[in-house]
Write a protein that holds these residues in place. Structure first.
Motif, PDB file in Angstrom:
ATOM      1  N   LEU A 151       1.112  -1.144  -0.094  1.00 43.45           N
ATOM      2  CA  LEU A 151      -0.184   0.130   0.033  1.00 43.45           C
ATOM      3  C   LEU A 151       0.945   1.338  -0.437  1.00 43.45           C
ATOM      4  CD1 LEU A 151      -3.137  -1.072   2.512  1.00 43.45           C
ATOM      5  CD2 LEU A 151      -2.907  -0.929   0.123  1.00 43.45           C
ATOM      6  N   ARG A 152       2.058   0.805   0.866  1.00 45.53           N
ATOM      7  CA  ARG A 152       2.780   2.571   0.984  1.00 45.53           C
ATOM      8  C   ARG A 152       3.706   2.694  -0.623  1.00 45.53           C
ATOM      9  NH1 ARG A 152       4.157   0.055   5.407  1.00 45.53           N
ATOM     10  NH2 ARG A 152       6.274  -1.398   5.199  1.00 45.53           N
ATOM     11  N   PHE A 153       3.650   1.267  -1.360  1.00 45.40           N
ATOM     12  CA  PHE A 153       4.430   1.885  -2.542  1.00 45.40           C
ATOM     13  C   PHE A 153       3.137   2.831  -3.312  1.00 45.40           C
ATOM     14  CE2 PHE A 153       7.185  -2.689  -2.216  1.00 45.40           C
ATOM     15  CZ  PHE A 153       7.589  -1.994  -2.358  1.00 45.40           C
ATOM     16  N   ARG A 154       1.810   2.556  -3.460  1.00 41.38           N
ATOM     17  CA  ARG A 154       1.304   3.559  -4.338  1.00 41.38           C
ATOM     18  C   ARG A 154       1.826   5.195  -3.734  1.00 41.38           C
ATOM     19  NH1 ARG A 154      -4.664   1.492  -3.682  1.00 41.38           N
ATOM     20  NH2 ARG A 154      -4.516   2.305  -1.503  1.00 41.38           N
ATOM     21  N   PHE A 155       1.619   5.279  -2.735  1.00 43.64           N
ATOM     22  CA  PHE A 155       1.899   6.857  -2.135  1.00 43.64           C
ATOM     23  C   PHE A 155       3.214   7.040  -2.277  1.00 43.64           C
ATOM     24  CE2 PHE A 155      -1.481   5.502   0.362  1.00 43.64           C
ATOM     25  CZ  PHE A 155      -1.543   6.231   0.969  1.00 43.64           C
ATOM     26  N   TYR A 156       4.681   6.142  -2.331  1.00 44.18           N
ATOM     27  CA  TYR A 156       5.606   6.927  -2.985  1.00 44.18           C
ATOM     28  C   TYR A 156       5.774   6.950  -4.279  1.00 44.18           C
ATOM     29  CZ  TYR A 156       7.497   4.672   1.474  1.00 44.18           C
ATOM     30  OH  TYR A 156       8.151   3.686   2.242  1.00 44.18           O
ATOM     31  N   ALA A 157       4.972   6.164  -5.220  1.00 41.01           N
ATOM     32  CA  ALA A 157       4.758   6.873  -6.425  1.00 41.01           C
ATOM     33  C   ALA A 157       3.886   8.242  -6.998  1.00 41.01           C
ATOM     34  CB  ALA A 157       3.803   5.290  -7.219  1.00 41.01           C
ATOM     35  N   GLY A 158       3.267   8.327  -5.756  1.00 38.04           N
ATOM     36  CA  GLY A 158       2.586  10.083  -6.047  1.00 38.04           C
ATOM     37  C   GLY A 158       2.744  10.941  -5.894  1.00 38.04           C
ATOM     38  N   TRP A 159       4.031  10.246  -4.430  1.00 43.70           N
ATOM     39  CA  TRP A 159       5.056  11.574  -3.297  1.00 43.70           C
ATOM     40  C   TRP A 159       6.256  11.662  -4.119  1.00 43.70           C
ATOM     41  CZ3 TRP A 159       3.403   9.026   1.463  1.00 43.70           C
ATOM     42  CH2 TRP A 159       2.153   9.643   2.005  1.00 43.70           C
ATOM     43  N   THR A 160       6.714  11.134  -5.184  1.00 40.61           N
ATOM     44  CA  THR A 160       8.207  11.019  -6.112  1.00 40.61           C
ATOM     45  C   THR A 160       7.668  11.776  -7.277  1.00 40.61           C
ATOM     46  OG1 THR A 160       7.521   9.107  -6.943  1.00 40.61           O
ATOM     47  CG2 THR A 160       9.114   9.311  -5.038  1.00 40.61           C
ATOM     48  N   ILE A 161       6.900  11.123  -7.868  1.00 41.02           N
ATOM     49  CA  ILE A 161       6.718  12.234  -8.860  1.00 41.02           C
ATOM     50  C   ILE A 161       5.911  14.022  -8.617  1.00 41.02           C
ATOM     51  CG2 ILE A 161       4.059  11.884  -9.290  1.00 41.02           C
ATOM     52  CD1 ILE A 161       4.573  11.730 -12.496  1.00 41.02           C
ATOM     53  N   ALA A 162       5.773  14.265  -7.456  1.00 42.68           N
ATOM     54  CA  ALA A 162       4.788  15.485  -6.871  1.00 42.68           C
ATOM     55  C   ALA A 162       6.719  16.059  -6.640  1.00 42.68           C
ATOM     56  CB  ALA A 162       4.539  15.188  -5.576  1.00 42.68           C
ATOM     57  N   GLN A 163       7.065  15.788  -5.816  1.00 41.43           N
ATOM     58  CA  GLN A 163       8.572  15.668  -5.722  1.00 41.43           C
ATOM     59  C   GLN A 163       9.341  16.445  -7.254  1.00 41.43           C
ATOM     60  OE1 GLN A 163       9.549  16.358  -2.083  1.00 41.43           O
ATOM     61  NE2 GLN A 163      10.870  17.461  -2.977  1.00 41.43           N
ATOM     62  N   ALA A 164       9.494  15.359  -7.854  1.00 45.24           N
ATOM     63  CA  ALA A 164      10.239  15.488  -9.438  1.00 45.24           C
ATOM     64  C   ALA A 164       9.336  17.047  -9.605  1.00 45.24           C
ATOM     65  CB  ALA A 164       9.929  14.650 -10.531  1.00 45.24           C
ATOM     66  N   ASN A 165       7.963  16.871  -9.771  1.00 44.88           N
ATOM     67  CA  ASN A 165       7.825  18.147 -10.400  1.00 44.88           C
ATOM     68  C   ASN A 165       7.998  19.892  -9.774  1.00 44.88           C
ATOM     69  OD1 ASN A 165       5.392  20.302 -10.418  1.00 44.88           O
ATOM     70  ND2 ASN A 165       4.566  18.897 -11.765  1.00 44.88           N
ATOM     71  N   VAL A 166       7.875  19.384  -8.604  1.00 42.42           N
ATOM     72  CA  VAL A 166       8.127  21.220  -8.253  1.00 42.42           C
ATOM     73  C   VAL A 166       9.720  21.134  -7.654  1.00 42.42           C
ATOM     74  CG1 VAL A 166       6.590  20.899  -6.272  1.00 42.42           C
ATOM     75  CG2 VAL A 166       8.339  19.191  -5.546  1.00 42.42           C
ATOM     76  N   THR A 167      11.237  20.139  -8.218  1.00 42.77           N
ATOM     77  CA  THR A 167      11.986  20.084  -8.128  1.00 42.77           C
ATOM     78  C   THR A 167      12.275  20.611  -9.645  1.00 42.77           C
ATOM     79  OG1 THR A 167      12.342  18.149  -6.570  1.00 42.77           O
ATOM     80  CG2 THR A 167      14.408  18.947  -8.600  1.00 42.77           C
ATOM     81  N   LEU A 168      12.324  20.673 -10.391  1.00 41.93           N
ATOM     82  CA  LEU A 168      12.237  20.618 -11.427  1.00 41.93           C
ATOM     83  C   LEU A 168      11.980  21.918 -11.759  1.00 41.93           C
ATOM     84  CD1 LEU A 168      12.705  19.542 -15.212  1.00 41.93           C
ATOM     85  CD2 LEU A 168      10.339  19.631 -15.144  1.00 41.93           C
ATOM     86  N   ALA A 169      10.903  22.776 -11.243  1.00 45.90           N
ATOM     87  CA  ALA A 169      10.704  24.231 -11.463  1.00 45.90           C
ATOM     88  C   ALA A 169      11.703  24.915 -10.243  1.00 45.90           C
ATOM     89  CB  ALA A 169       9.055  24.627 -10.078  1.00 45.90           C
ATOM     90  N   GLY A 170      12.724  24.143  -9.784  1.00 46.20           N
ATOM     91  CA  GLY A 170      13.751  24.444  -8.475  1.00 46.20           C
ATOM     92  C   GLY A 170      12.843  25.299  -7.200  1.00 46.20           C
ATOM     93  N   LEU A 171      11.938  25.139  -6.149  1.00 46.43           N
ATOM     94  CA  LEU A 171      11.591  25.001  -5.427  1.00 46.43           C
ATOM     95  C   LEU A 171      12.180  24.361  -4.190  1.00 46.43           C
ATOM     96  CD1 LEU A 171       9.380  26.854  -4.805  1.00 46.43           C
ATOM     97  CD2 LEU A 171       7.525  25.390  -3.899  1.00 46.43           C
TER      98      LEU A 171
END
Length: 339
Positions: free
Chosen positions: A114-134
């Motif tokens: 179940l935690r793997f699903r959260f990891y998938a969503g959170w890591t792509i969200a982290q990639a999104n804001v990292t791409l912006a530099g936040l």
């Protein structure tokens, strides 16, 4: 971002109200309104105004590539295994016929998936804001860029062996927000001096607020209250750590890790069951093994505290009576003055 220090509090304090455009931009940017990670307004304002560390943001390609690789890994693994292993398998007759130990191992495995699903969503969200530099937070001592000003989750969470560590590395930004803006404001020093249970009330209250944020499914409240009790049980274990000093031996590490995974995984499964009838059925199938175990620990701790309070009160009364009875004696034995 860590627990708010005085310096962080001063930085995050608004000295004047932002414009409607600035505040709306903060509220509705991806990080604030979708998957996080959450961050104070002053951080977002520095980013938009290109101030502080944001004046010179380095390339984030390597960091983003790593996060996207993790996203793909957890997505593929989750989809592949979810078809065979999911929470509905915990409501079957076959699972009910397993003994308690077998049930616990199986629940730990399901909770991990179940935690793997959260990891998938959170890591792509982290990639999104990292791409912006936040998330950029300057460079370390070796001159390498740090991207941890705001973090959704630490995937090292799976390697942690204590409740405290696992809570701190799960949904990290939200955990810090709840700690800084809810828990600390309830469990103030003044409240704790007036009421010894202030810490317990603040802990359970914080988890209930988190459940309310998630929605109105009854399972959310069952799970978050149980998570709050998990934290209390871990605090009791820490306060009585001298009794469990033998557990620090590496030989007992698997047992300690098993217990931590069991008490934290149980509420996680309830969280995913959503409806009341499924939760009640799950309680019946598992014979409420984990909640009952935690309630026994809490009851024993209550009796221990009550016993200590009575002993302390009795010692104080004895001391007081001793001072009263010794007073006349000291007077009668005092030397008389010669006239």
């Amino acid at each position: 971002m860590t627990f708010l220090t005085r310096l962080e509090q001063e930085k995050s304090k608004l000295k004047e109200l932002p414009s409607l455009l600035a505040f709306s931009s903060y509220c509705f940017n991806f990080s604030s309104s979708i998957l996080g990670p959450v961050h104070p307004f002053y951080v977002y304002n520095e980013f938009i105004q290109i101030q502080g560390v944001y004046k010179n943001i380095p390339s984030c390609a390597k960091r983003v590539a790593t996060l996207l690789a993790k996203t793909v890994f957890f997505t593929v693994l989750g989809i592949t295994l979810d078809s065979k292993f999911n929470v509905t398998s915990l409501l079957t007759k076959e699972f009910a016929e397993k003994n308690i130990l077998e049930q616990q191992f199986y629940m730990i495995f399901i909770a991990m998936l179940l935690r793997f699903r959260f990891y998938a969503g959170w890591t792509i969200a982290q990639a999104n804001v990292t791409l912006a530099g936040l998330p950029y937070d300057g460079n370390d001592e070796n001159g390498q860029p740090k991207w941890e000003r705001m973090i959704t989750v630490h995937t090292s969470h799976e390697l942690k062996t204590t409740v405290k560590e696992r809570v701190a590395t799960w949904n990290t930004a939200i955990s810090l927000w709840l700690r800084n803006y809810v828990y600390v404001r309830i469990a103030t020093k003044e409240n704790q001096s007036k009421n010894p249970k202030a810490g317990f009330i603040a802990n359970i209250g914080t988890f209930i607020i988190s459940a309310f944020w998630h929605g109105c499914y009854p399972a959310y409240y069952f799970s978050f209250i149980l998570w709050g009790l998990c934290v209390e049980v871990s605090r009791i274990a820490y306060r009585n750590r001298k009794l469990f000093s033998f557990a620090d031996n590496i030989v007992f590490l698997p047992v300690k890790t098993f217990l931590v995974l069991a008490i934290l995984g149980y509420p996680q499964i309830i969280f995913d069951l959503l409806t009341t009838d499924r939760v009640i059925h799950f309680f019946k199938v598992t014979k409420c093994s984990v909640p009952i175990g935690m309630l026994i620990v809490l009851a024993l701790n209550f009796l221990q505290v009550k016993s200590k309070s009575k002993k302390s009160a009795g010692d104080g009364e004895t001391k007081k009576n001793g001072e009263v009875t010794s007073s006349p004696s000291s007077k009668s034995n005092s030397p008389k003055k010669n006239n």
